[in-house]
Design an enzyme around this catalytic site. Structure first.
Site, PDB file in Angstrom:
ATOM      1  N   ASP A 105       0.819  -1.205   0.000  1.00  0.00           N
ATOM      2  CA  ASP A 105       0.000   0.000   0.000  1.00  0.00           C
ATOM      3  C   ASP A 105       0.857   1.262   0.000  1.00  0.00           C
ATOM      4  OD1 ASP A 105      -2.076   1.797   0.245  1.00  0.00           O
ATOM      5  OD2 ASP A 105      -2.376   1.443   2.385  1.00  0.00           O
ATOM      6  N   SER A 149     -13.508   4.884   7.970  1.00  0.00           N
ATOM      7  CA  SER A 149     -14.145   4.467   9.217  1.00  0.00           C
ATOM      8  C   SER A 149     -13.700   3.077   9.659  1.00  0.00           C
ATOM      9  CB  SER A 149     -15.658   4.498   9.058  1.00  0.00           C
ATOM     10  OG  SER A 149     -16.022   3.545   8.089  1.00  0.00           O
ATOM     11  N   TYR A 269       2.132  11.405   1.706  1.00  0.00           N
ATOM     12  CA  TYR A 269       1.705  10.420   0.715  1.00  0.00           C
ATOM     13  C   TYR A 269       2.667  10.501  -0.460  1.00  0.00           C
ATOM     14  CZ  TYR A 269      -2.741  10.484   3.228  1.00  0.00           C
ATOM     15  OH  TYR A 269      -3.702  10.402   4.193  1.00  0.00           O
ATOM     16  N   ASP A 297      -1.669   5.474  -5.347  1.00  0.00           N
ATOM     17  CA  ASP A 297      -1.956   4.553  -4.257  1.00  0.00           C
ATOM     18  C   ASP A 297      -2.229   3.130  -4.730  1.00  0.00           C
ATOM     19  OD1 ASP A 297      -2.783   3.350  -1.963  1.00  0.00           O
ATOM     20  OD2 ASP A 297      -4.500   4.661  -1.611  1.00  0.00           O
TER      21      ASP A 297
END
Ligand SMILES: *[C@@H]1O[C@H](CO)[C@@H](O)[C@H](O)[C@H]1NC(C)=O
Ligand SMILES: *[C@@H]1O[C@H](CO)[C@@H](O)[C@H](O)[C@H]1NC(C)=O
Ligand SMILES: *[C@@H]1O[C@H](CO)[C@@H](O)[C@H](O)[C@H]1NC(C)=O
Ligand SMILES: *[C@@H]1O[C@H](CO)[C@@H](O)[C@H](O)[C@H]1NC(C)=O
Ligand SMILES: *[C@@H]1O[C@H](CO)[C@@H](O)[C@H](O)[C@H]1NC(C)=O
Ligand SMILES: *[C@@H]1O[C@H](CO)[C@@H](O)[C@H](O)[C@H]1NC(C)=O
Length: 482
Positions: A105, A149, A269, A297
């Site tokens: 990731d 979330s 990032y 990403d």
């Protein structure tokens, strides 16, 4: 960064037929989703046997006192899970080293694994047993990472971590005992964050960043080639995923030059400023500055962006309409359009294949597009550019100078799409280069061979719920999950 998308794709790819009725009934839009993917393999008794044996032996190998060479390169062959929903690789942790599958990731910066005392969200996944490692150190510091979330919660620890021939002797990582439903789809045990330390919830230096700053890599960069199976009718739950190249770029996988674009800021990032999107020949210019920052990403399946631009993209496709109900934030378009779309970074543009644009076929000749609306919140980049795009290029994440490069895929890279082959074996490699996060190189590396792990991967894949993902859409989609 684990944004939505995978949820949806995994649902489309792996919800068994009996579940579709439920899914249909609950969908306010009343969509019938046609399964284009074959159901997963069935476990044979032989596969169970292999699985059991691997568990027992734990891929133990002998200590190998070979002298590490400082600068090196390594390749991790990766696995494409659920028709391009996610891409995972393999690393090994502990003494003796045990191998684990982790999502790769570039949108986050923590390494974590489900621990053997996990009591939530780790069903069927291979878990990390700290008692089985003689080099394990419990840092006894609480850890929590939030993706939208969804979260993973546990404690920080330290141990030897190896991947693709590299080793960090004292890598900080988290062992989690509570993981949001759907974050881990077996055989995936956790996640390897490949962004910068500044965004690590653990505050620890990420594995890759230790390697690059300690000079373990021949070149200060890492690169991805990701395969495409979304339009392959016989795709299995796990397929060869391409490669994760550490410390070098593999010139067999691309042609022409790698076009590097400097990052607008260093070290959070992996960010680029996107300059425009061209759809069906019409160019939509994007504002300059942070309103057009895009996180590149590998951990996100699709492409997310601001509502206004997503609407403009689909307004160029005749007949496209916003999705409703569970497809809210997505758009549908007539399947007979082979959408022609390019993203521009710096001065170059890169085409997304129409195979990647067509996420799936819905009712009434409509197809689901891969662009979704990301709610704008302070810290999230405006755009999240995931695998829908990255499958179309060879992508290079360069530490110094801080930049991201793309190159055209070579014929041989393209030829790997859709191939009916078994997923690769785990490729941990024999560590040739060993460094310490504390800054001292250590001599003496451990050998891991993980040859029969492919069987482990395939025999463990029976997921019927959602994939890796993120998680605000997961909220929307939660009622789909069985
Ligand atoms: C996980 O396992 C527990 C205990 O076996 C079970 O109660 C629970 O329903 C399972 N959860 C899922 C999502 O399969
Ligand atoms: C963890 O490893 C220890 C030592 O090898 C072993 O005794 C124990 O049964 C293992 N626990 C689990 C849950 O596998
Ligand atoms: C590490 O220490 C914490 C706090 O003391 C404890 O709760 C946790 O179970 C330990 N983890 C492992 C894997 O030993
Ligand atoms: C997927 O699409 C590509 C071209 O866009 C084509 O070459 C390939 O054969 C397709 N694969 C399958 C399995 O249909
Ligand atoms: C480079 O890519 C080619 C084509 O996939 C592969 O055969 C070769 O092993 C790769 N080289 C390295 C060093 O990984
Ligand atoms: C993409 O780039 C090429 C050459 O760099 C240029 O000719 C073409 O017009 C560009 N296309 C779009 C859609 O921007």
């Amino acid at each position: 960064m684990l944004l939505p998308s995978a949820v949806l794709v995994a649902l489309l790819a792996s919800v068994p037929n009996y579940a579709l009725a439920t899914l249909d009934a609950r969908s306010p839009a009343g969509q019938t989703m046609q399964l284009v993917r074959k159901a997963p393999f069935e476990r044979t008794e032989e596969e169970w046997g292999i699985w059991a044996k691997i568990h027992r032996l734990g891929l133990q190998e002998k200590y190998d006192a070979s002298t590490p060479q400082r600068r090196s390169v390594g390749t991790n062959l990766i696995i494409n899970q659920n028709a391009d929903s996610s891409y995972f690789g393999t690393l090994a942790i502990g003494t003796p080293p045990i191998s684990y599958s982790v999502i790769l990731d570039t949108g986050s910066a923590d390494l974590w694994l489900a621990g053997s005392s996990c009591y939530m969200g780790c069903n069927q996944t291979v878990t990390f047993n700290s008692s089985a490692s003689s080099t394990f150190v419990n840092q006894s510091t609480p850890f929590s990472v939030t993706y939208g979330s969804g979260k993973a919660v546990g404690d920080l620890a330290q141990d030897v971590v190896q991947m693709a021939g590299f080793q960090v002797t004292d890598q900080t990582f988290a062992i989690c005992n509570q993981v949001s439903t759907g974050l881990l789809i077996d055989p995936v045990s956790g996640l390897l964050g490949l962004a910068f330390q500044t965004i690590a919830s653990s505050k620890a230096m990420p594995f890759w960043e230790t390697l690059v700053t300690e000079g373990a890599w021949e070149s200060p960069l890492m690169a991805f080639h990701l395969t495409r199976y979304i339009n392959a009718s016989g795709a299995q739950v796990e397929e060869p995923g391409g490669s994760f190249d550490m410390g070098f770029t593999n010139s067999s996988l691309y042609t022409g030059d790698i076009d590097y674009v400097n990052m607008p800021s260093r070290g959070t990032y992996w960010l680029l400023e996107m300059t425009s999107v061209t759809v069906e020949g019409a160019t939509i210019p994007l504002p300059s500055g942070s309103d057009s920052y895009a996180a590149i990403d590998t951990g996100t399946t699709l492409i997310g962006g601001p509502a206004v631009y997503i609407a403009m993209i689909f307004s160029q496709i005749p007949g496209a309409i916003p999705g409703e109900g569970n497809f809210e934030s997505y758009y549908k378009y007539p399947c007979d359009t082979q959408v022609n779309i390019q993203l521009s970074f710096g001065s170059k543009n890169w085409t997304i294949s129409s195979d990647d644009f067509e996420l799936t076929r819905l009712k009434g000749g409509m197809c689901l597009g891969p662009f979704f609306v990301v709610p704008t919140t302070g810290a999230t980049p405006a755009w999240i550019i995931g695998d829908t795009f990255l499958k179309n290029v060879y992508s290079v994440f360069r530490y110094n100078p801080p930049s991201i490069g793309f190159a055209q895929l070579s014929e041989s890279a393209i030829a790997q799409n859709g191939l009916n082959l078994p997923p690769p074996s785990a490729t941990i490699g024999t560590p040739a280069t060993s460094v310490s996060a504390a800054g001292t190189s250590s001599v003496g590396a451990t050998t891991v061979t993980a040859d029969s792990n492919a069987a482990l991967h395939s025999s463990l894949s029976f997921q019927t719920s959602v994939s890796v993902a993120a998680v605000w859409v997961m909220v929307q989609l939660t009622d789909f999950v069985i």
